[in-house]
Design an enzyme around this catalytic site. Sequence first.
Site, PDB file in Angstrom:
ATOM      1  N   LYS A   1       0.863  -1.179   0.000  1.00 33.35           N
ATOM      2  CA  LYS A   1       0.000   0.000   0.000  1.00 33.35           C
ATOM      3  C   LYS A   1       0.900   1.230   0.000  1.00 33.35           C
ATOM      4  O   LYS A   1       1.632   1.491   0.972  1.00 33.35           O
ATOM      5  CB  LYS A   1      -0.872  -0.018   1.273  1.00 33.35           C
ATOM      6  CG  LYS A   1      -1.701   1.239   1.491  1.00 33.35           C
ATOM      7  CD  LYS A   1      -2.718   1.457   0.406  1.00 33.35           C
ATOM      8  CE  LYS A   1      -3.951   0.616   0.667  1.00 33.35           C
ATOM      9  NZ  LYS A   1      -4.958   0.811  -0.407  1.00 33.35           N
TER      10      LYS A   1
ATOM     11  N   HIS B   1     -10.149  -6.468  -4.446  1.00 36.18           N
ATOM     12  CA  HIS B   1      -9.753  -5.471  -3.457  1.00 36.18           C
ATOM     13  C   HIS B   1     -10.201  -5.927  -2.066  1.00 36.18           C
ATOM     14  O   HIS B   1     -11.089  -6.762  -1.922  1.00 36.18           O
ATOM     15  CB  HIS B   1     -10.439  -4.153  -3.833  1.00 36.18           C
ATOM     16  CG  HIS B   1     -10.512  -3.158  -2.744  1.00 36.18           C
ATOM     17  ND1 HIS B   1     -11.627  -3.005  -1.937  1.00 36.18           N
ATOM     18  CD2 HIS B   1      -9.604  -2.265  -2.312  1.00 36.18           C
ATOM     19  CE1 HIS B   1     -11.397  -2.044  -1.071  1.00 36.18           C
ATOM     20  NE2 HIS B   1     -10.191  -1.580  -1.260  1.00 36.18           N
TER      21      HIS B   1
END
Lengths: 428, 428
Positions: A198, A326
Amino acid sequence: MRITDMHITPIALGDPPLLNAAGLHAPYALRTIVELVADNGLTGIAEVPGSAAVNTCLERAREVVVGADPFNWNALRAAIAARFPDETPADRGNKPWDQRQVVQVYSAVDVACLDLIGKAVGQPVANLLGGIVRERVPFAAYLFYKHKGAGGELGFGTDSRATGWDAARQEAALDPAGIVAQAKAMIREFGFKSIKLKGGVFEPAAEVAAMRALREAFGPEVPLRLDPNALWKVETAIAAGKELESLLEYYEDPSRGQEAMAAVRKAVKLPLATNMCTTSFADIPGSVRHGSEDIILGDHHYWGGLRASLDLAAICRTFKRGLSMHSNSHAGISLTAMTHLAAAVPNLSYAVDTHYPWQYEDVIKGGRLRFEDGSLAVPQTPGLGVELDRAALARLHANFKRCGLTERNDEIEMQKVSPGWKFAATRW
Amino acid sequence: MRITDMHITPIALGDPPLLNAAGLHAPYALRTIVELVADNGLTGIAEVPGSAAVNTCLERAREVVVGADPFNWNALRAAIAARFPDETPADRGNKPWDQRQVVQVYSAVDVACLDLIGKAVGQPVANLLGGIVRERVPFAAYLFYKHKGAGGELGFGTDSRATGWDAARQEAALDPAGIVAQAKAMIREFGFKSIKLKGGVFEPAAEVAAMRALREAFGPEVPLRLDPNALWKVETAIAAGKELESLLEYYEDPSRGQEAMAAVRKAVKLPLATNMCTTSFADIPGSVRHGSEDIILGDHHYWGGLRASLDLAAICRTFKRGLSMHSNSHAGISLTAMTHLAAAVPNLSYAVDTHYPWQYEDVIKGGRLRFEDGSLAVPQTPGLGVELDRAALARLHANFKRCGLTERNDEIEMQKVSPGWKFAATRW
């Protein structure tokens, strides 16, 4: 079969201080557990991202859910739709996580109905979605820049008795070496074969350096992904993308919006993935027109459930888009629903994202689900194949009441650490 | 549940001498009945357009169908796919009816598996497709230019004892007055509320005149459709289209191919419908790129089954295409499968095409299905809700053996009436 009752229980799961484009994770991640009770004594369950707004929507949906036939999803979906004004793609907002609410109501009710149907007919949910094409679903190691801390009651504190991944999970990771150490600990514990970082936290050069360090540590056989959460200008994304060309399996949401993504995609020899620029069926025509991405990262919580996700899969097949998933912070019900869906979609061709290693609590009987070699087995028992542990549900609901959070707001959490910090939709 | 046996039975249904762009219907229409027997004693049935080529494909699929789990369509579909080379959109051919074969194998097996699943779990097929959104499915009056004759053993002969529609069905219809008389008789019998004329038979001016005559006879409250089966040049289709603007609900396949259709669509203020230029998932990107039609006329026999038809429906919702259904000559199993699908697709917004009134035999128990007010009730019993009448099946299989036909060839039939007649892909 008729639905006779609907229980909506907000919970809070301990969550470490993970950094992302919108700020910092609070010590608790909110989820909401939905139970649908049927007149035959069966119960179907589901889990969605929690917020006061979503809980209010779920409460408002109760009137049409109770009394409905779980076998008639079309009728139930239409009844829910009639209670809410249409959401638009713009309602997603510009944060890394999707702000829409009605899609989550569809998702909760769809999943819980499929659990009911599966139990009623003796089939695992994956078989209600067309049938199991893979008996094990591979997930990816999901790395975060983070501050030291365990989350939950400990917040930025740590439990010194913890060992293995439980200890590593508490460590800070603020540079390439910290990210590599995190990856090694996570992979040692769970066996993941793909790695996602991330990004959107530090300057692009620092994040490119982290990807280089991961490649050096794991070699080319471990696919890598970087997700700057749409925080980079097109020129930044192109410059970084050129450096990443030999490193990444795919480049996730480097820039904001379909046109920007299309510009990056034209300039960089990397597949582009998204869960931010193409996030609803209304976005699909624009995606085709602009050519904004190669891979759509679906999420049954935001596409309107498991059956709606099959529609997305059909569109991806038809328009030659790749498909993967996701994830937000979540518990085992969502993880199991994702596993059934991934098991039943022939063209889901990448290891799936999951935040699950970052949580340490769960609401399901038997405790937390165990990854083996980075994958989960698809439950072959009727329905989802997981049941609520009512004591755990009560404990996590008490967490929710005690923590006082009503929505995810990573900016406020970040400001506790970095006073005056502000979210920016485009930062570099 | 496992499939233990697969029966493939070709049948021939009496069919009157109907004219169309490819020539003339033979006295028999070929269909193939597929039965899947399961280890729990249940049987699932399906019906597809019949030909020696399709029957050969079905025979070749048997090896992977027997032994399969009807609940795992994904696995079974993949096993069938592995036995056949991919079909391309070009394999459809340029005749009014689709020449592809593998999609029909998918369709037969998908429908029969859904019949098995529905029986096993006690649910009508429509509920396995998402749930019933309309309890009655409206169909359209499907008019044909035709020669005098009953079809079947009578061929161009007629049964003088026939009354009502059975008598009217035998009459010639070769001009506007004949078409209006046919429409009146058909609507009197079945109650249809929409009318389609199969065109591409006479000069465009004659067919426009027939539409005018229908409007005069039935008024503006009865939607009209004309289908020249792609036989008209773009300029012809535009000129005729302008005359039809105030008359038609939609204009079906006036010209051949997506680019020609797009050109007609730009020039004429009428919704364009197709079952000829966009007939497979591989055609969809071109349809979006060209903007070739407003309405896709799906057909579960050619899109790969009922579940694949749900994928088409999702694509139509996403790209704001209307959706309805195409038909060939068929018996009651296909009609029932179409009814379940139409009942379960929220965005199926037009009365569905059916040739059913032109047939007079059937293979199902209880005899032919009855339209009421132009619509059919969705069966609420488990599975499709229709069962094979084995005596009727034997009789219609004997028809097949006696008639000697192995494929549909309307050109050869036409040459028997008009020596030297040749099919032309574009005629006017």
